[in-house]
Design a protein around this motif. Structure first.
Motif, short mmCIF file in Angstrom:
data_model
loop_
_atom_site.label_atom_id
_atom_site.label_comp_id
_atom_site.label_asym_id
_atom_site.label_seq_id
_atom_site.Cartn_x
_atom_site.Cartn_y
_atom_site.Cartn_z
N GLN A 1 -0.75 42.52 -12.25
CA GLN A 1 0.07 41.90 -13.46
C GLN A 1 0.97 41.09 -13.40
OE1 GLN A 1 0.57 45.39 -15.12
NE2 GLN A 1 -1.16 46.51 -14.93
N MET A 2 1.85 41.03 -12.23
CA MET A 2 3.40 40.23 -12.48
C MET A 2 2.94 39.02 -12.03
SD MET A 2 4.76 41.05 -8.34
CE MET A 2 4.00 40.74 -7.09
N ILE A 3 4.01 38.36 -12.87
CA ILE A 3 4.53 37.15 -13.21
C ILE A 3 6.23 36.60 -12.93
CG2 ILE A 3 4.62 34.62 -14.61
CD1 ILE A 3 2.04 36.40 -16.05
N GLN A 4 6.59 35.96 -11.93
CA GLN A 4 7.66 35.85 -11.52
C GLN A 4 8.28 34.80 -12.74
OE1 GLN A 4 8.74 34.48 -7.38
NE2 GLN A 4 11.51 34.87 -8.23
N GLY A 5 9.41 34.70 -12.99
CA GLY A 5 10.62 33.52 -13.89
C GLY A 5 11.05 34.34 -15.36
N TYR B 1 8.07 27.81 -22.24
CA TYR B 1 7.69 27.66 -21.07
C TYR B 1 8.13 28.72 -19.72
CZ TYR B 1 7.80 23.32 -22.97
OH TYR B 1 7.57 22.10 -24.24
N LEU B 2 7.04 28.64 -18.80
CA LEU B 2 7.54 30.35 -18.38
C LEU B 2 8.79 29.42 -17.29
CD1 LEU B 2 7.32 32.67 -15.57
CD2 LEU B 2 5.83 31.28 -15.57
N SER B 3 10.08 29.72 -16.25
CA SER B 3 10.86 28.52 -15.40
C SER B 3 10.89 29.52 -14.23
CB SER B 3 12.49 28.25 -16.89
OG SER B 3 13.31 28.20 -15.28
N TRP B 4 10.89 28.38 -13.46
CA TRP B 4 11.83 29.79 -12.38
C TRP B 4 11.63 28.23 -11.06
CZ3 TRP B 4 7.04 27.76 -12.98
CH2 TRP B 4 6.30 26.90 -12.38
N THR B 5 12.53 28.70 -10.09
CA THR B 5 13.36 27.85 -8.66
C THR B 5 12.09 28.15 -8.15
OG1 THR B 5 15.56 28.76 -9.96
CG2 THR B 5 15.29 27.87 -8.12
N GLU B 6 12.41 27.00 -7.53
CA GLU B 6 11.31 26.39 -6.51
C GLU B 6 12.13 25.25 -5.76
OE1 GLU B 6 7.42 24.78 -5.55
OE2 GLU B 6 6.83 27.27 -6.75
N GLY B 7 12.43 26.67 -4.25
CA GLY B 7 12.17 25.03 -2.60
C GLY B 7 14.28 24.32 -3.84
N GLY B 8 14.79 25.06 -4.61
CA GLY B 8 16.42 25.08 -5.30
C GLY B 8 16.56 24.05 -6.07
N ARG B 9 14.92 23.77 -7.26
CA ARG B 9 14.93 23.14 -8.10
C ARG B 9 14.31 24.09 -9.11
NH1 ARG B 9 14.76 16.83 -6.88
NH2 ARG B 9 14.79 17.06 -9.27
N THR B 10 14.65 23.75 -10.07
CA THR B 10 13.44 24.57 -11.78
C THR B 10 12.37 23.99 -11.94
OG1 THR B 10 15.88 25.48 -12.31
CG2 THR B 10 14.49 25.22 -13.33
N LYS B 11 11.21 24.82 -12.09
CA LYS B 11 10.48 24.95 -12.65
C LYS B 11 9.70 24.88 -13.98
CE LYS B 11 9.37 22.18 -8.62
NZ LYS B 11 8.33 21.53 -8.14
N MET B 12 9.60 24.39 -14.58
CA MET B 12 8.79 24.54 -16.28
C MET B 12 7.01 25.23 -16.10
SD MET B 12 12.39 24.02 -18.15
CE MET B 12 11.91 24.47 -19.43
N MET B 13 6.75 25.85 -17.01
CA MET B 13 5.31 25.53 -17.30
C MET B 13 5.33 25.80 -18.36
SD MET B 13 2.26 27.54 -16.05
CE MET B 13 3.17 29.45 -14.95
#
Length: 107
Positions: free
Chosen positions: A20-24, A52-64
């Motif tokens: 179930q888990m979603i990181q962000g 929006y779902l916000s998370w960090t990937e490779g030092g950059r913030t991503k949003m979906m």
């Protein structure tokens, strides 16, 4: 033996949470929809909420973008992620205690 039983329960819980888990984090932004006839085009107080779902990937913030119909599923997934982290820490402490007691038994 009690530690082993507790460990098994925590492992089972981790398996359930993993499905179930979603990181962000959830982010809410207010913005106009773009329709010239909408009230939001004339007044910022009528802006629409967008999620929006916000998370960090490779030092950059991503949003979906998250459609409001799916908001509850993402909220539950984020709660599952946070619970997963807490349970993982509990399991790590139990593992340390088990390993320590095994070392003491061999001495």
């Amino acid at each position: 033996m009690i530690k082993q039983t507790r460990k098994e329960k925590l492992q089972a819980l981790l398996n359930r949470l993993a499905t179930q888990m979603i990181q962000g984090s959830l982010v809410t932004l207010n913005s106009p929809c773009g329709k010239t006839s909408c009230a939001c085009a004339k007044d910022k107080r009528h802006y629409h909420k967008r999620y929006y779902l916000s998370w960090t990937e490779g030092g950059r913030t991503k949003m979906m973008y998250i459609p409001s119909k799916q908001l509850r599923v993402f909220q539950q997934g984020i709660r599952a992620w946070n619970r997963f982290k807490k349970v993982s820490k509990q399991l790590a402490r139990i593992n340390a205690q088990i390993f320590k007691s095994k070392q003491e038994d061999t001495l």
